[in-house]
Design a protein around this motif. Structure first.
Motif, PDB file in Angstrom:
ATOM      1  N   THR A   1      34.740  45.834  90.434  1.00  0.00           N
ATOM      2  CA  THR A   1      35.442  46.872  89.677  1.00  0.00           C
ATOM      3  C   THR A   1      34.899  48.268  89.923  1.00  0.00           C
ATOM      4  O   THR A   1      35.476  49.226  89.468  1.00  0.00           O
ATOM      5  CB  THR A   1      35.327  46.597  88.168  1.00  0.00           C
ATOM      6  OG1 THR A   1      33.980  46.331  87.873  1.00  0.00           O
ATOM      7  CG2 THR A   1      36.210  45.449  87.755  1.00  0.00           C
TER       8      THR A   1
ATOM      9  N   TYR B   1      33.227  51.455  84.333  1.00  0.00           N
ATOM     10  CA  TYR B   1      32.495  51.274  83.069  1.00  0.00           C
ATOM     11  C   TYR B   1      33.461  51.326  81.885  1.00  0.00           C
ATOM     12  O   TYR B   1      34.527  51.945  81.974  1.00  0.00           O
ATOM     13  CB  TYR B   1      31.408  52.346  82.927  1.00  0.00           C
ATOM     14  CG  TYR B   1      31.897  53.740  82.620  1.00  0.00           C
ATOM     15  CD1 TYR B   1      31.999  54.186  81.309  1.00  0.00           C
ATOM     16  CD2 TYR B   1      32.268  54.619  83.633  1.00  0.00           C
ATOM     17  CE1 TYR B   1      32.453  55.469  81.024  1.00  0.00           C
ATOM     18  CE2 TYR B   1      32.721  55.893  83.356  1.00  0.00           C
ATOM     19  CZ  TYR B   1      32.817  56.316  82.062  1.00  0.00           C
ATOM     20  OH  TYR B   1      33.280  57.574  81.774  1.00  0.00           O
ATOM     21  N   ASP B   2      33.093  50.635  80.798  1.00  0.00           N
ATOM     22  CA  ASP B   2      33.968  50.700  79.624  1.00  0.00           C
ATOM     23  C   ASP B   2      33.276  51.330  78.414  1.00  0.00           C
ATOM     24  O   ASP B   2      33.905  51.535  77.374  1.00  0.00           O
ATOM     25  CB  ASP B   2      34.562  49.325  79.274  1.00  0.00           C
ATOM     26  CG  ASP B   2      33.498  48.265  79.013  1.00  0.00           C
ATOM     27  OD1 ASP B   2      32.307  48.629  78.887  1.00  0.00           O
ATOM     28  OD2 ASP B   2      33.861  47.072  78.945  1.00  0.00           O
ATOM     29  N   ARG B   3      31.967  51.631  78.550  1.00  0.00           N
ATOM     30  CA  ARG B   3      31.312  52.375  77.463  1.00  0.00           C
ATOM     31  C   ARG B   3      30.035  53.013  77.995  1.00  0.00           C
ATOM     32  O   ARG B   3      29.509  52.592  79.033  1.00  0.00           O
ATOM     33  CB  ARG B   3      31.009  51.472  76.258  1.00  0.00           C
ATOM     34  CG  ARG B   3      29.930  50.476  76.488  1.00  0.00           C
ATOM     35  CD  ARG B   3      29.798  49.468  75.342  1.00  0.00           C
ATOM     36  NE  ARG B   3      28.942  48.393  75.776  1.00  0.00           N
ATOM     37  CZ  ARG B   3      27.621  48.369  75.651  1.00  0.00           C
ATOM     38  NH1 ARG B   3      27.001  49.386  75.069  1.00  0.00           N
ATOM     39  NH2 ARG B   3      26.919  47.354  76.094  1.00  0.00           N
TER      40      ARG B   3
ATOM     41  N   LEU C   1      29.615  47.878  81.662  1.00  0.00           N
ATOM     42  CA  LEU C   1      30.882  47.155  81.670  1.00  0.00           C
ATOM     43  C   LEU C   1      30.588  45.884  80.893  1.00  0.00           C
ATOM     44  O   LEU C   1      29.861  45.015  81.378  1.00  0.00           O
ATOM     45  CB  LEU C   1      31.324  46.842  83.102  1.00  0.00           C
ATOM     46  CG  LEU C   1      32.582  45.976  83.238  1.00  0.00           C
ATOM     47  CD1 LEU C   1      33.789  46.641  82.585  1.00  0.00           C
ATOM     48  CD2 LEU C   1      32.880  45.681  84.702  1.00  0.00           C
TER      49      LEU C   1
END
Ligand SMILES: Cc1cc2nc3c(=O)[nH]c(=O)nc-3n(C[C@H](O)[C@H](O)[C@H](O)COP(=O)(O)OP(=O)(O)OC[C@H]3O[C@@H](n4cnc5c(N)ncnc54)[C@H](O)[C@@H]3O)c2cc1C
Length: 397
Positions: free
Chosen positions: A392, A339-341, A359
């Protein structure tokens, strides 16, 4: 006469596969082997209600004894399967008895990870995986004042909550810089760290254990920074490893678990595997994963029963999991790695919220605390999201 279907491992996956075979109309012989002394039982309460003494043995069992006769499932407890001969389509028990099979299911689960640690064999040092473990732990826990837990994962933190509730002096030692780091975001770790500290638990983060001290019985834990923590009971809660020895010795493909395809078939004809012991391809995540959860044991067992009977339904679940600590119920839907946030919804300070992992624009997973409705909605939403091809996300156990 056709040879029986044999199931090795009388746990959550083994019993669900046996039941599903009967529900789907399989009327041949069916034998379920378990090397433990008990009827098949659920493990989650072992670190929760059952450990606390709030649940009796009968409720731990997945089926009453009468079920096995009614369903014509021959349950052989205290029976260990020692080897498989895939060419002859037979197994051998540890007493040397051989038995042929038409199909074989390996549902051997995981075992507690052992670490090379001085003092790990002292009296008063335990792992927590089986009913027998709980029986042994209870005896020592009753008289213990100082409880030290090595490992701040789910089982370690649940045990800490129970021990703190019993009025013990509890210390958790964790090598990472926050608890449950492998599977949840910092917001969730922080919430639970605060909760444990509010209940008097001491958290020693980023700490290395040097050795356990004591002559025959453990008396303390020596840390890398030179400090000594008194201990009457030490719980080793440092993860689990898949039980793959039978499969390996029989020449089956094994990676981080027994390798199976989407239909739970191993690399050997007529041999299947399900539950914690398997590594399977996930179209949803674009990689192979291994899960340690009730959801996975049950759902993959249903698929494997169908596969054994010639069905071709592929297994591609939205994983879900839960953990109870004090009065906080953490529920996890999906796998959040990559995840990016995150986005927080609800009331964090009141302990009723959802944390969504993204993501880009894609929702990967949702962790909820005391928000069961939001958890169920998240599972539905994630199920509607198509397979992920970017690969990912890591599997969280
Ligand atoms: C303390 C604890 C708490 C947990 N809490 C949660 C939770 O809150 N939520 C959740 O989703 N999951 C939880 N889990 C995980 C969950 O219990 C497992 O994912 C589930 O039990 C897996 O089922 P299984 O059938 O694959 O393996 P198991 O239940 O481990 O069963 C495998 C069985 O096979 C037997 N066996 C192995 N080899 C042989 C052999 N050669 N011959 C005969 N028998 C053999 C084993 O002894 C064992 O009885 C918890 C686990 C533990 C230990």
């Amino acid at each position: 006469m056709t040879d029986p279907i044999l199931i090795v491992g009388a746990g959550q996956a083994g019993i669900k596969a046996a039941e599903t075979l009967r529900q789907k109309g399989y009327d041949g012989d069916l034998v379920l082997f378990g090397d433990e002394a008990f009827l098949p039982y659920q493990r989650p309460p072992l670190s929760k209600a059952y450990l606390k003494g709030e649940m009796d043995e009968e409720r731990l069992f997945l089926r009453p004894e009468a079920y096995f006769e009614t369903a014509s499932v021959e349950l052989r407890t205290r029976t260990s399967v020692a080897s498989i001969d895939p060419a002859a389509r037979s197994i051998a028990l540890s007493n040397g008895t051989r038995m042929p099979y038409s199909s074989l299911l390996l549902a051997t689960g995981t075992r507690a990870r052992q670490i090379p640690l001085e003092g790990a064999t002292l009296d008063g040092v335990f792992s927590l995986r089986t009913m027998a473990d709980v029986a042994a732990i209870r005896e020592t826990l009753a008289g213990a004042e100082n409880v030290v837990i090595l490992g701040g994962g789910y089982i370690g933190m649940e045990f800490a909550a129970v021990a703190a509730g019993l009025g013990k002096t509890v210390t958790v030692i964790e090598a990472c810089h926050r608890v449950m780091e492998r599977s949840v975001a910092p917001e969730i770790s922080t919430y639970f760290q605060k909760l444990h500290r509010a209940h008097g638990v001491t958290l020693r983060l980023e700490q290395k254990v040097e050795r356990l001290t004591g002559d025959t019985t453990v008396t303390g834990v020596a840390l890398g920074d030179g400090s000594q923590i008194p201990a009457d009971l030490v719980l080793l809660a440092v993860g689990a490893v898949p039980v793959t020895g039978l499969a390996e010795n029989a020449g089956l493909a094994v990676g981080n678990g027994i390798a199976v395809d989407a239909y739970a078939r191993t690399s050997a004809p007529g041999i299947y595997a399900a539950g914690d012991c398997t590594e399977f391809p996930s179209a949803r995540y674009g990689r192979t994963i291994r899960l340690e959860s009730v959801q996975n044991a049950i759902d993959q067992a249903r698929i494997v029963a169908g596969s054994m009977l010639g069905e071709t339904t592929a297994y591609d679940p939205v994983p879900w999991f839960w953990s109870d600590q004090y009065d906080a119920k953490l529920q996890i839907a999906g796998l959040s790695s990559g995840y990016d946030r995150t986005e927080l919804e609800g009331d964090y300070d009141e302990g009723r919220f959802a944390l969504k992992y993204f993501l880009g624009d894609r929702l990967l997973a949702v962790d909820t605390v005391n928000a069961p409705r939001e958890h169920m909605m998240a599972r539905k939403t994630l199920a509607q999201t198509g397979p992920d091809s970017n690969g990912t996300r890591e599997a969280a156990a």
